[in-house]
Scaffold this active site. Structure first.
Site, mmCIF file in Angstrom:
data_model
loop_
_atom_site.group_PDB
_atom_site.id
_atom_site.type_symbol
_atom_site.label_atom_id
_atom_site.label_comp_id
_atom_site.label_asym_id
_atom_site.label_seq_id
_atom_site.Cartn_x
_atom_site.Cartn_y
_atom_site.Cartn_z
ATOM 1 N N SER A 77 7.255 -5.890 -5.709
ATOM 2 C CA SER A 77 7.586 -4.816 -4.772
ATOM 3 C C SER A 77 6.664 -3.616 -4.903
ATOM 4 C CB SER A 77 9.043 -4.382 -4.985
ATOM 5 O OG SER A 77 9.269 -4.040 -6.344
ATOM 6 N N GLY A 80 11.641 -6.038 -7.013
ATOM 7 C CA GLY A 80 11.958 -5.483 -8.313
ATOM 8 C C GLY A 80 10.964 -5.738 -9.411
ATOM 9 N N THR A 81 9.693 -5.778 -9.094
ATOM 10 C CA THR A 81 8.698 -6.037 -10.131
ATOM 11 C C THR A 81 7.328 -5.604 -9.639
ATOM 12 O OG1 THR A 81 9.837 -7.921 -11.138
ATOM 13 C CG2 THR A 81 7.489 -7.864 -11.415
ATOM 14 N N THR A 82 6.474 -5.248 -10.591
ATOM 15 C CA THR A 82 5.042 -5.164 -10.306
ATOM 16 C C THR A 82 4.297 -5.871 -11.427
ATOM 17 O OG1 THR A 82 5.365 -2.977 -9.304
ATOM 18 C CG2 THR A 82 3.098 -3.665 -9.757
#
Length: 209
Positions: free
Chosen positions: A141, A10-12
């Site tokens: 992700s 849930g992140t970049t």
């Protein structure tokens, strides 16, 4: 053993070393399963005057580590009479995470900034493994999509504006294909002279076509 897939959801986030500093960038989406729980999530924290920390993973774990590192960096400066270096900060963070490896923080982190050695960038995993990054790094992700852009366009010694534009381009690529990433971008530029978080207006001007 903590699987990588358990710490990259849930992140970049993106880190880029340029000629005179470091760019740290992230998107702003936080998720709970299939729910977008927050559209303005903070994922870049200033832990020292010229050091920033990006976070991917569990929000509570990330916030606790950011608070702890800020306190430890302040204590280091008080006790030693000088600012903590980026490498010392990454080592401290590694020790904290490794000490909790039986009950790990579900995070993947970047720590970067500028000290007496110049621009420096490290990645740190959930159990304290660290690696010095010479140019580019991405976590979360959406990192596979971000890496595609970073690897294609990064050049050693690039200037500040080019590094910012590259970070934004990499995040936009991740947002298009990763369900856990979205809602705009945040960008921090760290140089010897300043720690500067770009405004939405500054980002819109620098956003590449």
């Amino acid at each position: 053993m903590v699987e990588q897939s358990d710490t990259m959801k849930g992140t970049t986030t993106v880190g880029i070393v340029f000629e005179t500093g470091v760019v740290l960038a992230s998107e702003k989406r936080a998720t709970m399963g299939y729910l977008i729980s927050n559209k303005t999530a903070k994922k870049i924290y200033q832990i020292a005057p010229r050091i920033g920390l990006t976070t991917a993973g569990g929000v509570g774990d990330a916030q606790q580590l950011a608070r702890l590192m800020t306190v430890e960096a302040n204590l280091y400066e008080i006790r030693r009479g000088k600012r903590i270096s980026v490498q010392a900060a990454s080592t401290l963070l590694s020790n904290i995470l490794h000490g909790n490896r039986m009950f790990p923080f579900y995070v993947q982190l970047l720590i970067g900034g500028v000290d007496e050695t110049g621009p420096v960038l490290f990645s740190v995993d959930a159990v304290g493994g660290t690696g010095k990054e010479d140019g580019i790094v991405a976590t979360g992700s959406g990192s596979p999509m971000a890496y595609g852009v970073l690897e294609d366009r990064y050049t050693l010694g690039m200037d500040e504006r080019s590094a910012i534009e590259l970070a934004i381009r990499a995040l936009r690529s991740a947002i298009k294909r990763d369900a856990g990433s979205g809602e705009g971008v945040a960008v921090v530029v760290i140089t010897e002279d300043s720690y500067h978080e770009l405004s939405d207006e500054e980002i819109s001007v620098l956003t590449p076509n």
